[in-house]
Write a protein that holds these residues in place. Sequence first.
Motif, PDB file in Angstrom:
ATOM      1  N   PRO A   1      36.300  38.375  53.383  1.00 43.79           N
ATOM      2  CA  PRO A   1      35.815  39.652  53.940  1.00 43.79           C
ATOM      3  C   PRO A   1      34.373  39.900  53.529  1.00 43.79           C
ATOM      4  O   PRO A   1      34.015  39.689  52.362  1.00 43.79           O
ATOM      5  N   ILE A   2      33.565  40.345  54.456  1.00 45.25           N
ATOM      6  CA  ILE A   2      32.141  40.491  54.160  1.00 45.25           C
ATOM      7  C   ILE A   2      31.892  41.530  53.078  1.00 45.25           C
ATOM      8  O   ILE A   2      30.975  41.381  52.259  1.00 45.25           O
ATOM      9  N   ASP A   3      32.725  42.586  53.011  1.00 45.90           N
ATOM     10  CA  ASP A   3      32.510  43.588  51.966  1.00 45.90           C
ATOM     11  C   ASP A   3      32.851  43.036  50.582  1.00 45.90           C
ATOM     12  O   ASP A   3      32.182  43.350  49.588  1.00 45.90           O
ATOM     13  N   LEU A   4      33.862  42.170  50.503  1.00 46.20           N
ATOM     14  CA  LEU A   4      34.228  41.554  49.230  1.00 46.20           C
ATOM     15  C   LEU A   4      33.196  40.499  48.829  1.00 46.20           C
ATOM     16  O   LEU A   4      32.840  40.369  47.650  1.00 46.20           O
ATOM     17  N   PHE A   5      32.715  39.754  49.819  1.00 41.10           N
ATOM     18  CA  PHE A   5      31.663  38.773  49.563  1.00 41.10           C
ATOM     19  C   PHE A   5      30.394  39.486  49.085  1.00 41.10           C
ATOM     20  O   PHE A   5      29.701  39.012  48.185  1.00 41.10           O
ATOM     21  N   LEU A   6      30.099  40.639  49.687  1.00 44.75           N
ATOM     22  CA  LEU A   6      28.942  41.442  49.280  1.00 44.75           C
ATOM     23  C   LEU A   6      29.085  41.871  47.821  1.00 44.75           C
ATOM     24  O   LEU A   6      28.124  41.801  47.047  1.00 44.75           O
ATOM     25  N   TRP A   7      30.276  42.316  47.439  1.00 39.52           N
ATOM     26  CA  TRP A   7      30.517  42.712  46.046  1.00 39.52           C
ATOM     27  C   TRP A   7      30.269  41.533  45.110  1.00 39.52           C
ATOM     28  O   TRP A   7      29.580  41.658  44.090  1.00 39.52           O
ATOM     29  N   ALA A   8      30.829  40.357  45.444  1.00 41.88           N
ATOM     30  CA  ALA A   8      30.654  39.172  44.604  1.00 41.88           C
ATOM     31  C   ALA A   8      29.175  38.803  44.518  1.00 41.88           C
ATOM     32  O   ALA A   8      28.649  38.503  43.430  1.00 41.88           O
TER      33      ALA A   8
END
Length: 449
Positions: free
Chosen positions: A222-229
């Motif tokens: 998910p792009i939002d989870l990838f963004l967090w990482a």
Amino acid sequence: MDKRIENLLQWINNTVDETYEPSTHSYISPKTIVKDDAEWGRGICATEPVRTKELIIRIPPSFLLNYTTVLKHICRHNDANKLEDPHYLKVYIPPTEVKDEFTKIYSFMNVEDLTNLSSFQLLSLYITFESQRQESSFWKPFLDMLPPISDFVSVPLTWHVLKVPQWEKLFDSLPESTRKHAEKTIQRFESDYETVCSLLKSKIEPNTTTTTINDDTSLLLPIDLFLWAWMCINSRCLYMDMPQKKNNSDNFTMSPYVDFLNHSCDDQCSLKIDSTGFQVFTGVSYKPGDQIFLSYGPHSNEFLLCEYGFMLNENKWNDLDVSSYILKALTAQQVSYLKENDYFGDYTINVDSGPSFRTEIALATMQEDQPSTSRKLQALVNGMTDGDAYELNSKILLDEIFKQVIKECEFKKNMNPIDANDDSNTILRKKVIKKLYDDRNFIVERHSL
């Protein structure tokens, strides 16, 4: 929070890797404690006197999250992957690991696939996957202590990716130099996400006929989870040489506990990296109750905001980018001269020291109709004179630029008044933008005639 810190300490104090010589067990000074601060957030404080040059943290290689450890953990799932470099042999991994959808994807990846990724891309992929594995992940105690995405609400990159309320207007109202920095950050993030998604598709699609793996990349990554990482890496990576990588931008590691140290403009701690791990030594002495700081580098508030998500009330590395004002005032001959001498662009005024040497050269060049034939100008460029002959007019030119800066600041600051309907995050973003313009005004006031 206390329970998660306790779990983290138990995890990094694991001594199962002590078969390596010398011993690489962790060390956390009993003179320190993790504490929340109203101004700084979570940080490390002294509980009793700490001497200068005293070791306060040591994290062994097996508990550092970097290119070497991630590759070792992923490659264990594919028997065809052989890692013979001695640096990989020093990394401890659990003898068994729970199998799931994500470890199955790891098994499709070969060494070449992974080494073609940058360290940033590899760690972003790995942290995104491991965070979804929860209790099955070796790294859970560390991942649990990483900041939530809500800690990055003031980062312009997150406005763009998450499409937060009023994001376009907020983005457009940023100072030009901040906006350009943010745009570069966005390009880096989007390139990394696209590269990792492409790799996953190339590995998953040929195997979906014989497995039950979800072939929807947006669900796995998910792009939002990838963004967090990605933001956790960007805001917490520390320099560490990765012998297997040739690009200097790959030379970093994430370190549990060390990342609790907050930023100071001045170096208050020193780092040492050797076979025993990542070590932190004090650079000054501390009294009980003092917070222990680590300098992340000579970064302006603009940089700190775009890359880390915070700003300092007072920052000696703040500067004002006046490149756009100077460049539009140059003649063709002046542009040509500056380019030929490698002084075209990147003109700044530091809050303490004033105009950079590049800026002084540009201001002097603006005073010459035929700069290429000016011996006086060439002497300044070559360091043969100190530029006294240009100083007065340079100040006058700079003062005219400052008037334009003040006018722009007043206009932009009024673009985003706080509204009664604004949520708390929007209010914070508007205050952040105001702070950026206040910093610019402060520099102007300090160096105006």
